[in-house]
Scaffold this motif. Structure first.
Motif, PDB file in Angstrom:
ATOM      1  N   ALA A  27       0.764  -1.245  -0.116  1.00  0.00           N
ATOM      2  CA  ALA A  27      -0.067  -0.034  -0.001  1.00  0.00           C
ATOM      3  C   ALA A  27       0.909   1.145  -0.091  1.00  0.00           C
ATOM      4  N   LEU A  28       1.798   1.341   0.888  1.00  0.00           N
ATOM      5  CA  LEU A  28       2.680   2.523   0.884  1.00  0.00           C
ATOM      6  C   LEU A  28       3.647   2.796  -0.369  1.00  0.00           C
ATOM      7  N   MET A  29       4.121   1.416  -1.133  1.00  0.00           N
ATOM      8  CA  MET A  29       4.815   1.740  -2.317  1.00  0.00           C
ATOM      9  C   MET A  29       3.733   2.111  -3.241  1.00  0.00           C
ATOM     10  N   GLY A  30       2.605   1.666  -3.127  1.00  0.00           N
ATOM     11  CA  GLY A  30       1.772   2.215  -4.196  1.00  0.00           C
ATOM     12  C   GLY A  30       1.502   3.741  -4.084  1.00  0.00           C
ATOM     13  N   ILE A  31       1.215   4.158  -3.052  1.00  0.00           N
ATOM     14  CA  ILE A  31       0.956   5.657  -2.973  1.00  0.00           C
ATOM     15  C   ILE A  31       2.106   6.370  -3.285  1.00  0.00           C
ATOM     16  N   GLY A  32       3.452   5.850  -2.871  1.00  0.00           N
ATOM     17  CA  GLY A  32       4.515   6.753  -3.390  1.00  0.00           C
ATOM     18  C   GLY A  32       4.904   6.757  -4.854  1.00  0.00           C
ATOM     19  N   THR A  33       4.622   5.494  -5.467  1.00  0.00           N
ATOM     20  CA  THR A  33       5.255   5.586  -6.924  1.00  0.00           C
ATOM     21  C   THR A  33       4.026   6.280  -7.611  1.00  0.00           C
ATOM     22  N   LEU A  34       2.780   6.259  -7.165  1.00  0.00           N
ATOM     23  CA  LEU A  34       1.852   6.897  -7.921  1.00  0.00           C
ATOM     24  C   LEU A  34       1.897   8.412  -7.772  1.00  0.00           C
ATOM     25  N   ALA A  35       2.439   8.882  -6.778  1.00  0.00           N
ATOM     26  CA  ALA A  35       2.425  10.126  -6.565  1.00  0.00           C
ATOM     27  C   ALA A  35       3.683  10.624  -7.576  1.00  0.00           C
ATOM     28  N   ILE A  36       4.693   9.809  -7.686  1.00  0.00           N
ATOM     29  CA  ILE A  36       5.878  10.344  -8.618  1.00  0.00           C
ATOM     30  C   ILE A  36       5.357  10.408 -10.054  1.00  0.00           C
ATOM     31  N   GLY A  37       4.529   9.364 -10.348  1.00  0.00           N
ATOM     32  CA  GLY A  37       4.182   9.475 -11.730  1.00  0.00           C
ATOM     33  C   GLY A  37       3.021  10.485 -12.166  1.00  0.00           C
TER      34      GLY A  37
END
Length: 454
Positions: A296-306
């Motif tokens: 969940a945390l990895m998904g939030i972070g990478t999506l923010a970058i994208g």
């Protein structure tokens, strides 16, 4: 010397693919019908003179109706079984696509999306069927495969949209009829192949013993499970950011890079391939090694970058861009042709064409697709694990309702920012929302998931 062999994997740790295969195929067929429409719906509306804010309202109609229908149908599937609810919702989807095929005005576009949205509990009910068919060790993998079926659908759907548009001279109605055909196929698959996953759904007495649907019952269930409440909130804010990205992406590529429906379909294909790789091959492994919290945390972070990367895409149209050709493709043909003067969309300048804009966007799409591919199954897995067996459908219905509510808010929010402040601003705002969520989520998700495991 004695040879050592790896310990065999216990049967309960293995996902029963044969059992969940019908669910995956049904989701795939459903999503192929939906994803054929997604890339061209904003352009469909633009043909009738719709401005970005009106296009945003059109995009919001479907998820707003889904927000109203998903928790009701999810709870009904707990009471009466997954199969009848799936069939009923798929019939509504078929009706929406048929009306879309006849649409020759903005009014009919809105009615078709409202009908489809009210019956759009397919995915939440399918996720509940996966939860019925898995245990805690295999559930994230199963939900990840549902996401992979999404990905396959998003790859094949836009490819079919491209083929249909190319072979019919940009006939949008032909795409709608193709989507209706897939919807009909899904109804037949559910009727004749899918086996009920609620063990006593056919037992009238057992059904009567289950609590009937009411919004009060759902509120009570959620209030008694703060873990679920928080995860539903996470789902909402995640989809506010990502939903606007998905629903106005084709308008962004049109105005920023001069890409028409066929061009944008190719980007949807690329995103779908990335999601397939992540959800079919990686989510299950990551869940077992790192856990759903990490996912969940990895998904939030990478999506923010994208999303931030997308917003910073240079305004350089693709090398093959021609303004007259793009306008002609949007105008359509035959009795559904509209005047090019009615297309109220600002297109880029041909003199600035180059590769930098599309190259930048392709790079930004990678973390966006990875983030979107991991976060959704991770959150729904955590919700299902925190729910009682007899209320999984209802709780996943709440998750779907939050997801749909966000999809209703996102295009209005993104559409307004797009029209009043320019194409990059809504995507930068979505990335900022996720960054804020990323700052506060680690401690809270950790505490809530520990509480859920009690």
């Amino acid at each position: 010397m004695t040879e050592t062999t790896a310990a065999p994997i216990p049967p309960e740790d293995k996902l029963d693919f044969k059992r969940i295969l019908p669910i995956l195929v049904i989701v795939l067929v459903d999503l192929m019908g939906l994803s054929i429409i997604i890339p061209l719906l904003p352009l469909y509306a633009a043909r009738f003179g719709a401005e970005p804010i009106v296009i945003g309202i059109l995009q919001a109609a479907y998820p707003l109706m889904q927000f109203l229908g998903a928790p009701i149908l999810g709870r009904l599937s707990d009471r009466f079984g997954r199969k009848p609810v799936l069939i009923a919702s798929q019939i509504g989807t078929l009706g929406g696509f048929i009306l879309l095929g006849f649409a020759n005005s903005m009014f009919l576009l809105f009615v078709s999306r409202i009908i489809d949205g009210l019956s759009g509990a397919n995915i939440a009910t399918a996720q509940a069927a996966i939860a019925d068919s898995t245990n805690e060790k295999t559930r994230t993998q199963g939900l990840g495969l549902v996401g992979a079926a999404f990905g396959v659908g998003f790859v094949l759907g836009p490819i079919l949209a491209f083929i249909v548009l190319a072979s019919t001279g940009q006939n949008y109605q032909a795409v709608a009829w193709t989507a209706a055909l897939f919807s009909l196929t899904s109804i037949l698959l559910t009727t004749f192949w899918f086996k009920e996953t609620v063990a006593d759904a056919a037992n009238p007495e057992a059904s009567r013993k289950r609590r009937p649907f009411s919004f009060g019952a759902l509120r009570e269930a959620m209030a008694n499970r703060p873990t679920i409440m928080f995860l539903v909130i996470v789902m909402f804010f995640y989809q506010v950011a990502f939903g606007g990205y998905e629903q106005l992406f084709s308008l962004f590529t049109l105005t920023r890079l001069g890409m028409d429906a066929r061009d944008t379909s190719g980007l949807f294909v690329l995103a779908g391939i990335i999601i397939i790789v992540v959800q079919a091959g990686l989510v299950g492994k990551w869940s077992k090694i790192k856990g759903d919290r990490w996912l969940a945390l990895m998904g939030i972070g990478t999506l923010a970058i994208g999303l931030i990367g997308t917003g910073l895409t240079p305004a350089i149209p693709v090398p093959w861009y021609e303004e007259a050709r793009v306008l002609e493709s949007m105008a359509g043909q035959g009795e559904f042709r509209v005047s090019m003067q009615n297309i109220n969309i600002e297109l880029p300048d041909e003199s600035t064409r180059g590769w930098l804009g599309i190259s930048w966007l392709l790079i930004a799409s990678l973390p966006a697709a990875i983030g979107g591919g991991t976060l959704h199954p991770a959150v729904n897995s955590l919700i299902s694990k925190a729910s009682d067996k007899g209320e999984v459908g209802g709780m996943l219905g709440l998750s779907a309702a939050a997801y749909s509510a966000a999809n209703a808010v996102a295009p209005l929010f993104y559409g307004a920012l797009f029209q009043w402040f320019g194409p990059p601003v809504p995507f930068l705002a979505g990335g900022l929302i996720l960054l804020i969520l990323f700052i506060f989520a680690p401690r809270v998700i950790k505490n809530k998931t520990m509480e859920a495991g009690k």
